[in-house]
Design a protein around this motif. Structure first.
Motif, short mmCIF file in Angstrom:
data_model
loop_
_atom_site.label_atom_id
_atom_site.label_comp_id
_atom_site.label_asym_id
_atom_site.label_seq_id
_atom_site.Cartn_x
_atom_site.Cartn_y
_atom_site.Cartn_z
N ARG A 395 -115.11 -17.84 13.01
CA ARG A 395 -114.60 -18.42 11.70
C ARG A 395 -113.25 -18.61 11.48
O ARG A 395 -112.78 -19.53 10.69
CB ARG A 395 -115.26 -17.67 10.55
CG ARG A 395 -116.73 -17.63 10.51
CD ARG A 395 -117.32 -17.08 9.05
NE ARG A 395 -117.14 -15.59 9.47
CZ ARG A 395 -117.93 -14.62 9.66
NH1 ARG A 395 -119.05 -14.92 10.15
NH2 ARG A 395 -117.71 -13.17 9.58
N ARG A 396 -112.49 -17.59 11.91
CA ARG A 396 -110.92 -17.54 11.85
C ARG A 396 -110.56 -19.07 12.62
O ARG A 396 -109.46 -19.72 12.32
CB ARG A 396 -110.33 -16.60 12.27
CG ARG A 396 -108.81 -16.31 12.07
CD ARG A 396 -108.34 -15.12 12.48
NE ARG A 396 -106.86 -14.95 12.23
CZ ARG A 396 -105.91 -13.63 12.70
NH1 ARG A 396 -106.65 -12.85 13.41
NH2 ARG A 396 -104.67 -13.84 12.49
N LEU A 397 -110.90 -19.21 13.79
CA LEU A 397 -110.59 -20.24 14.63
C LEU A 397 -110.94 -21.58 14.09
O LEU A 397 -110.18 -22.57 13.97
CB LEU A 397 -111.35 -20.08 15.93
CG LEU A 397 -111.18 -21.41 17.07
CD1 LEU A 397 -109.66 -21.61 17.24
CD2 LEU A 397 -111.84 -21.12 18.10
N ALA A 398 -112.46 -21.62 13.39
CA ALA A 398 -112.88 -22.89 12.76
C ALA A 398 -111.91 -23.19 11.45
O ALA A 398 -111.45 -24.25 11.26
CB ALA A 398 -114.17 -22.44 12.19
N ARG A 399 -111.26 -22.08 10.86
CA ARG A 399 -110.46 -22.44 9.68
C ARG A 399 -109.22 -22.94 10.00
O ARG A 399 -108.73 -24.18 9.51
CB ARG A 399 -110.15 -21.30 8.82
CG ARG A 399 -111.38 -20.72 8.02
CD ARG A 399 -111.00 -19.81 6.94
NE ARG A 399 -110.36 -18.41 7.34
CZ ARG A 399 -110.82 -17.31 7.82
NH1 ARG A 399 -112.60 -17.43 7.45
NH2 ARG A 399 -110.41 -16.42 8.44
N ALA A 400 -108.69 -22.48 11.18
CA ALA A 400 -107.40 -22.81 11.74
C ALA A 400 -107.34 -24.56 12.08
O ALA A 400 -106.63 -25.20 12.17
CB ALA A 400 -106.77 -21.98 12.94
N LEU A 401 -108.52 -24.74 12.71
CA LEU A 401 -108.64 -26.11 13.40
C LEU A 401 -108.78 -27.04 12.32
O LEU A 401 -108.43 -28.43 12.32
CB LEU A 401 -109.64 -26.00 14.37
CG LEU A 401 -109.45 -25.27 15.83
CD1 LEU A 401 -110.80 -25.29 16.45
CD2 LEU A 401 -108.27 -25.85 16.23
N SER A 402 -109.53 -26.45 11.24
CA SER A 402 -109.76 -27.49 9.93
C SER A 402 -108.79 -27.79 9.06
O SER A 402 -108.48 -28.89 8.96
CB SER A 402 -111.19 -26.88 9.13
OG SER A 402 -111.30 -27.66 8.19
N ASP A 403 -107.74 -26.60 8.89
CA ASP A 403 -106.83 -26.75 8.19
C ASP A 403 -105.36 -27.21 8.87
O ASP A 403 -104.39 -27.75 7.97
CB ASP A 403 -106.47 -25.28 7.47
CG ASP A 403 -107.56 -24.88 6.57
OD1 ASP A 403 -108.45 -25.77 6.23
OD2 ASP A 403 -107.67 -23.63 6.33
#
Length: 585
Positions: A395-403
């Motif tokens: 989830r942390r990786l997903a947020r970083a890639l999304s933001d």
């Protein structure tokens, strides 16, 4: 019959006699052009020409005498200028050997051979025929009568006793039949090796020469399937000649006709002319190692090329034995110069905690280094087996890639996501869906990658590229490319029909285990069969799979990536086997 065919074969000064047992005029002419010393017109040859196995000559399906004489009179004698021996049997009614010999001479034959012979029957059957006057003894008597008429005779035998009987009668040539020929489409399976039969050949040969040194001792059949086999036997046992039946007629015909048709079929395949766009696409793919022009490969390149020019994260779903590196190099190609690729392998040496620290930074200030996600020197960050990351890290990786930003571990100031990110998952199949590639990922991460799943086509979906791959890989493995001519038609058909579950890695393994065809003989289907059916990696020592994995780990310094490559399996498969056998500690 010409004067040349009247010469008694056994009395010529030819050091090594070659006889050809054939069943058609065309084969007879070819045998003569090849240098055969004499022909045998026998019913087994005729039946082979009709598509039946040689052993059919012993079945009650045709009258051997009429079948043999008909084709010999019509096809052999008028065309062939080398001696022809007629196959005769002694199973009919009243038999007058002298009269039969006169008929053979009048017809223009150079002599006779006992075929079909009761030597092919089991011993009880032979004894029964002998008691009724139709056994081996009568066959010898008929051949002796042929010689008395001034012609040549050859006696087929299978045992020491039969050979002695012929030698005592002074038969011109004695041919030890080693059994029905092995090899080919309808040949028998090999039951004895060359070394095993050489012992019997030496013993029977010495017996014959002691009784009558002038008799020519020949061989036929059994494990002798090639000229190389005969050469091997000659180094072990002395003989005066060889008679070829299936080896001169059936097997060469099977191979040559099949190979010729296969070449014409291959030449007749329509190679689709590529338009400028497709040609440019293929040229672009070759820069990164993406070779081939099959439809599935073109479709893949059409999807990959647009993605190579953007920075969006991508998920690559590969099958067992597929190499993701050509695709990864293409995805990093938007960078000028040589791109920097940074790999995190959760199916190999990198464990979840270490992978998380490499991506987001380390909590320990002493071990702190720039997190890979924020390193501007990295062009492509590659994460193998991302499903092994804890859900929180996913989830942390997903947020970083999304933001486009993230906070490194132990820091409050946000960092920009610098490199492009590519996830690599193993286990794709030709018929799998994008949703399969996303299974096991946290919903936040799977949603982010749902529209950018890449699946390199498996080898089974691009069989049209198989020969090109073989040429390229064999040059690396064997030092010289193997072209289509290096494989027989049946071998090539087997390769094209194989499902290739291990993709290019499986092909590399098979090519590495093939002999290099330096003798000019094409690779046969029989040589490929054990490799294509899963026996390629079976050790001769009988070691277990666990032992082989432990040995491979030791040899490659416990590098799981190198070990998986050496074993021809994916990193995920190796990881699972390590856990299965308790080797993780």
């Amino acid at each position: 019959m010409t004067a040349a065919t009247r010469i008694r074969i056994a009395e010529t000064d030819t050091p090594f006699l070659i006889g050809a047992a054939i069943g058609s005029g065309s084969t007879g002419l070819a045998a003569a052009r090849g240098g055969a010393d004499f022909l045998l017109a026998i019913n087994a040859g005729r039946l082979r020409s009709m598509g039946a196995p040689s052993i059919a000559c012993m079945l009650p399906i045709f009258d051997a005498t009429s079948l043999t004489e008909a084709f010999a009179r019509d096809e052999l004698l008028p065309q062939c200028d080398i001696p022809v021996l007629l196959g005769v049997d002694v199973w009919g009614g009243a038999l007058d050997p002298a009269r039969r010999a006169s008929e053979i001479a009048a017809a223009g034959f150079a002599g006779a051979v006992n075929f079909p012979s009761c030597m092919h029957y089991p011993r009880p059957m032979q004894q029964l025929l002998s008691r009724t006057g139709r056994g081996i003894e009568r066959e010898v008597a008929q051949l002796r009568a042929v010689q008395d008429a001034g012609l040549t005779s050859m006696f087929y035998c299978a045992t020491r006793t039969q050979a002695r009987l012929a030698a005592d009668a002074g038969i011109d040539m004695v041919c030890l039949n080693l059994g029905w020929n092995v090899g080919g489409a309808v040949g028998h399976r090999r039951r004895a090796s060359i070394e095993e039969v050489a012992t019997a050949v030496r013993e029977i040969g010495r017996l014959i020469k002691r009784i009558n040194p002038r008799i020519r001792f020949l061989l036929e059949g059994g494990p002798i399937a090639t000229a190389e086999d005969l050469g091997q036997l000659l180094r072990l046992a002395p003989i005066d000649g060889y008679v070829g039946g299936s080896t001169f007629e059936r097997m060469p015909l099977e191979a040559s006709v099949a190979d010729q048709i296969d070449r014409f079929r291959h030449a007749g395949r329509r190679v689709e002319t590529l338009n400028d766009e497709s040609a440019g696409l293929l040229a672009w793919g070759r820069r990164f190692g993406l070779t081939g022009r099959a439809k599935a490969q073109l479709a893949y390149l059409e999807r990959l090329r647009p993605l190579s020019s953007v920075s969006a994260p991508v998920l690559i779903h590969i099958g067992q034995g597929q190499d993701p590196m050509p695709t990864l190099r293409a995805l990093a190609s938007r960078t000028a110069g040589t791109p920097v690729l940074f790999q995190i392998d959760l199916a190999g040496e990198d464990f979840p905690a270490r992978a998380r620290a490499m991506m987001f930074g380390h909590a320990d200030p002493a071990a702190r280094r720039r997190p890979a996600l924020g390193d501007p020197e990295i062009d492509l960050l590659i994460i193998h087996a991302p499903e092994r990351l804890p859900n929180g890290a996913q989830r942390r990786l997903a947020r970083a890639l999304s933001d486009g930003v993230f906070r490194a571990t132990g820091q409050r100031r946000p960092n920009s996501v610098a490199p492009r990110v590519a996830l690599v998952r193993d286990g794709a199949h030709a018929d799998s869906r994008d949703s399969d590639a996303l299974d096991g990922l946290d919903p936040a991460l799977s949603t982010l990658f749902a529209g950018t799943v890449l699946r390199p086509p498996p080898l089974a979906a691009r069989i049209d590229d198989l020969m090109g791959l073989i040429e390229g890989l064999s040059e690396d493995r064997l030092g010289r490319p193997l072209h289509r001519e290096a494989f027989s038609a049946e071998a090539m058909q087997a390769l094209e029909a194989h499902p290739w579950p291990g993709n290019e890695a499986e092909l590399q393994t098979i090519l590495g285990k093939l002999r290099h065809p330096g003798s000019g003989q094409p690779i046969q289907r029989a040589e490929l069969a054990p490799l294509l059916h899963g026996n390629a990696d079976r050790p001769a020592t009988g070691r277990s799979e666990k032992d082989r994995i432990v040995d491979a780990l030791w040899r490659h310094g416990f590098s799981r990536g190198k070990t998986a490559e050496a074993l021809g399996i994916s990193r995920k498969t190796l990881y699972n086997k390590i856990r299965k056998y308790g080797l993780a500690d």
